[in-house]
Design a protein around this motif. Structure first.
Motif, PDB file in Angstrom:
ATOM      1  N   VAL A  41       0.826  -1.204   0.000  1.00  0.00           N
ATOM      2  CA  VAL A  41       0.000   0.000   0.000  1.00  0.00           C
ATOM      3  C   VAL A  41       0.860   1.253   0.000  1.00  0.00           C
ATOM      4  CG1 VAL A  41      -1.894  -1.154   1.201  1.00  0.00           C
ATOM      5  CG2 VAL A  41      -0.170   0.058   2.525  1.00  0.00           C
ATOM      6  N   ASP A  42       0.244   2.342  -0.395  1.00  0.00           N
ATOM      7  CA  ASP A  42       0.895   3.648  -0.297  1.00  0.00           C
ATOM      8  C   ASP A  42       1.196   3.904   1.177  1.00  0.00           C
ATOM      9  OD1 ASP A  42       0.313   6.757   0.270  1.00  0.00           O
ATOM     10  OD2 ASP A  42       1.272   6.491  -1.682  1.00  0.00           O
ATOM     11  N   SER A  43       2.319   4.492   1.461  1.00  0.00           N
ATOM     12  CA  SER A  43       2.725   4.699   2.858  1.00  0.00           C
ATOM     13  C   SER A  43       1.696   5.489   3.658  1.00  0.00           C
ATOM     14  CB  SER A  43       4.097   5.370   2.936  1.00  0.00           C
ATOM     15  OG  SER A  43       4.089   6.601   2.261  1.00  0.00           O
ATOM     16  N   SER A  44       0.889   6.309   2.996  1.00  0.00           N
ATOM     17  CA  SER A  44      -0.134   7.064   3.733  1.00  0.00           C
ATOM     18  C   SER A  44      -1.249   6.161   4.259  1.00  0.00           C
ATOM     19  CB  SER A  44      -0.729   8.165   2.845  1.00  0.00           C
ATOM     20  OG  SER A  44      -1.438   7.585   1.762  1.00  0.00           O
ATOM     21  N   HIS A  45      -1.397   4.971   3.686  1.00  0.00           N
ATOM     22  CA  HIS A  45      -2.429   4.028   4.122  1.00  0.00           C
ATOM     23  C   HIS A  45      -1.938   3.061   5.206  1.00  0.00           C
ATOM     24  CE1 HIS A  45      -4.134   4.888  -0.030  1.00  0.00           C
ATOM     25  NE2 HIS A  45      -5.023   5.349   0.824  1.00  0.00           N
ATOM     26  N   VAL A  46      -0.647   3.058   5.495  1.00  0.00           N
ATOM     27  CA  VAL A  46      -0.078   2.084   6.430  1.00  0.00           C
ATOM     28  C   VAL A  46      -0.753   2.101   7.800  1.00  0.00           C
ATOM     29  CG1 VAL A  46       2.025   1.450   7.713  1.00  0.00           C
ATOM     30  CG2 VAL A  46       2.117   1.828   5.241  1.00  0.00           C
ATOM     31  N   PRO A  47      -0.973   3.252   8.434  1.00  0.00           N
ATOM     32  CA  PRO A  47      -1.604   3.218   9.763  1.00  0.00           C
ATOM     33  C   PRO A  47      -2.974   2.542   9.762  1.00  0.00           C
ATOM     34  CG  PRO A  47      -0.636   5.373   9.370  1.00  0.00           C
ATOM     35  CD  PRO A  47      -0.563   4.621   8.068  1.00  0.00           C
ATOM     36  N   ARG A  48      -3.803   2.810   8.762  1.00  0.00           N
ATOM     37  CA  ARG A  48      -5.135   2.206   8.708  1.00  0.00           C
ATOM     38  C   ARG A  48      -5.033   0.702   8.426  1.00  0.00           C
ATOM     39  NH1 ARG A  48      -9.701   1.132  10.680  1.00  0.00           N
ATOM     40  NH2 ARG A  48     -11.373   0.793   9.202  1.00  0.00           N
ATOM     41  N   VAL A  49      -4.139   0.305   7.543  1.00  0.00           N
ATOM     42  CA  VAL A  49      -3.943  -1.114   7.234  1.00  0.00           C
ATOM     43  C   VAL A  49      -3.462  -1.850   8.479  1.00  0.00           C
ATOM     44  CG1 VAL A  49      -2.565  -2.745   5.878  1.00  0.00           C
ATOM     45  CG2 VAL A  49      -3.602  -0.748   4.775  1.00  0.00           C
ATOM     46  N   GLU A  50      -2.530  -1.257   9.214  1.00  0.00           N
ATOM     47  CA  GLU A  50      -2.055  -1.878  10.456  1.00  0.00           C
ATOM     48  C   GLU A  50      -3.191  -2.011  11.460  1.00  0.00           C
ATOM     49  OE1 GLU A  50       1.198   0.687  11.533  1.00  0.00           O
ATOM     50  OE2 GLU A  50       2.661  -0.635  10.552  1.00  0.00           O
ATOM     51  N   GLU A  51      -4.043  -0.999  11.552  1.00  0.00           N
ATOM     52  CA  GLU A  51      -5.183  -1.046  12.472  1.00  0.00           C
ATOM     53  C   GLU A  51      -6.108  -2.215  12.116  1.00  0.00           C
ATOM     54  OE1 GLU A  51      -9.107   1.698  13.364  1.00  0.00           O
ATOM     55  OE2 GLU A  51      -7.287   2.681  12.653  1.00  0.00           O
ATOM     56  N   ILE A  52      -6.404  -2.355  10.846  1.00  0.00           N
ATOM     57  CA  ILE A  52      -7.263  -3.454  10.396  1.00  0.00           C
ATOM     58  C   ILE A  52      -6.603  -4.791  10.691  1.00  0.00           C
ATOM     59  CG2 ILE A  52      -8.185  -4.590   8.330  1.00  0.00           C
ATOM     60  CD1 ILE A  52      -8.676  -1.698   7.227  1.00  0.00           C
ATOM     61  N   MET A  53      -5.315  -4.906  10.410  1.00  0.00           N
ATOM     62  CA  MET A  53      -4.626  -6.176  10.622  1.00  0.00           C
ATOM     63  C   MET A  53      -4.509  -6.539  12.101  1.00  0.00           C
ATOM     64  SD  MET A  53      -1.634  -6.393   7.804  1.00  0.00           S
ATOM     65  CE  MET A  53      -2.001  -6.809   6.106  1.00  0.00           C
ATOM     66  N   ARG A  54      -4.415  -5.535  12.955  1.00  0.00           N
ATOM     67  CA  ARG A  54      -4.320  -5.804  14.394  1.00  0.00           C
ATOM     68  C   ARG A  54      -5.647  -6.239  14.990  1.00  0.00           C
ATOM     69  NH1 ARG A  54      -0.604  -1.563  14.552  1.00  0.00           N
ATOM     70  NH2 ARG A  54      -2.221  -0.010  14.803  1.00  0.00           N
ATOM     71  N   ALA A  55      -6.751  -5.889  14.353  1.00  0.00           N
ATOM     72  CA  ALA A  55      -8.052  -6.154  14.967  1.00  0.00           C
ATOM     73  C   ALA A  55      -9.060  -6.713  13.964  1.00  0.00           C
ATOM     74  CB  ALA A  55      -8.572  -4.872  15.605  1.00  0.00           C
ATOM     75  N   PRO A  56      -8.779  -7.872  13.395  1.00  0.00           N
ATOM     76  CA  PRO A  56      -9.751  -8.415  12.434  1.00  0.00           C
ATOM     77  C   PRO A  56     -11.090  -8.727  13.089  1.00  0.00           C
ATOM     78  CG  PRO A  56      -8.140 -10.082  12.998  1.00  0.00           C
ATOM     79  CD  PRO A  56      -7.667  -8.776  13.604  1.00  0.00           C
ATOM     80  N   GLU A  57     -11.090  -8.886  14.411  1.00  0.00           N
ATOM     81  CA  GLU A  57     -12.323  -9.214  15.116  1.00  0.00           C
ATOM     82  C   GLU A  57     -13.340  -8.077  15.076  1.00  0.00           C
ATOM     83  OE1 GLU A  57      -9.738  -7.102  18.050  1.00  0.00           O
ATOM     84  OE2 GLU A  57      -9.401  -8.623  16.525  1.00  0.00           O
ATOM     85  N   THR A  58     -12.931  -6.889  14.680  1.00  0.00           N
ATOM     86  CA  THR A  58     -13.867  -5.774  14.630  1.00  0.00           C
ATOM     87  C   THR A  58     -14.609  -5.705  13.305  1.00  0.00           C
ATOM     88  OG1 THR A  58     -12.177  -4.230  13.879  1.00  0.00           O
ATOM     89  CG2 THR A  58     -12.528  -4.413  16.276  1.00  0.00           C
ATOM     90  N   TYR A  59     -14.391  -6.696  12.453  1.00  0.00           N
ATOM     91  CA  TYR A  59     -15.048  -6.733  11.150  1.00  0.00           C
ATOM     92  C   TYR A  59     -15.728  -8.076  10.971  1.00  0.00           C
ATOM     93  CZ  TYR A  59     -11.990  -2.835  10.488  1.00  0.00           C
ATOM     94  OH  TYR A  59     -11.355  -1.644  10.659  1.00  0.00           O
ATOM     95  N   GLU A  60     -16.838  -8.050  10.289  1.00  0.00           N
ATOM     96  CA  GLU A  60     -17.492  -9.300   9.917  1.00  0.00           C
ATOM     97  C   GLU A  60     -18.073  -9.139   8.527  1.00  0.00           C
ATOM     98  OE1 GLU A  60     -21.869  -8.661  11.880  1.00  0.00           O
ATOM     99  OE2 GLU A  60     -20.419  -9.872  12.949  1.00  0.00           O
ATOM    100  N   ARG A  61     -18.112 -10.226   7.785  1.00  0.00           N
ATOM    101  CA  ARG A  61     -18.711 -10.177   6.448  1.00  0.00           C
ATOM    102  C   ARG A  61     -20.217 -10.182   6.600  1.00  0.00           C
ATOM    103  NH1 ARG A  61     -15.166 -10.680   1.820  1.00  0.00           N
ATOM    104  NH2 ARG A  61     -17.004  -9.984   0.742  1.00  0.00           N
TER     105      ARG A  61
END
Length: 133
Positions: free
Chosen positions: A85-105
């Motif tokens: 990803v573009d470096s500007s997206h890294v914080p949000r991507v890390e947040e998603i990767m750290r907490a997959p439990e906060t998402y559901e399909r």
């Protein structure tokens, strides 16, 4: 010029890895830039004995020590998710990767998990194990 980075994490279930992939896609990350290894959706989840996963992880362009750690994780039965990803997206991507439990399909979308009992908190499906970028 855009600067890109790999953000990579390990999960102990395909379900968690797939949730991360879906959340990243819903976040606007091009799905072609997100890799799940092994990827059951692609139908290659039984190819570990062929060394296919070693090659896939090597192709992600990660530092050698990190690539070896991820290869070992896959051999143990874990799942690797790596997003370029573009470096500007890294914080949000890390947040998603750290907490997959906060998402559901849900109907093709990723939504925040809402606990059914107000006294309960959503709990993780499994914790990611970041090894490097």
């Amino acid at each position: 010029m855009l600067q890109e980075r790999n953000v990579t994490a390990v999960y102990d279930s395909f379900e968690s890895a797939d949730l991360v992939r879906a959340a990243l896609q819903d976040e606007g990350i091009d799905i072609a830039r997100v890799h799940v290894v092994p990827d059951r959706v692609a139908g290659i989840d039984d190819a570990a004995d062929l060394g296919l996963y070693d090659n896939v992880i090597e192709d992600l362009g990660l530092p050698d020590a990190d690539a070896r750690a991820y290869q070992d994780a896959v051999r143990r039965g874990d799942f690797v998710v790596s997003a370029t990803v573009d470096s500007s997206h890294v914080p949000r991507v890390e947040e998603i990767m750290r907490a997959p439990e906060t998402y559901e399909r849900a109907a093709g979308a990723v939504d925040p998990v809402v606990p059914t009992d107000p006294g309960l908190e959503a709990r993780p499906l499994d914790p990611p194990m970041p090894v490097g970028r």
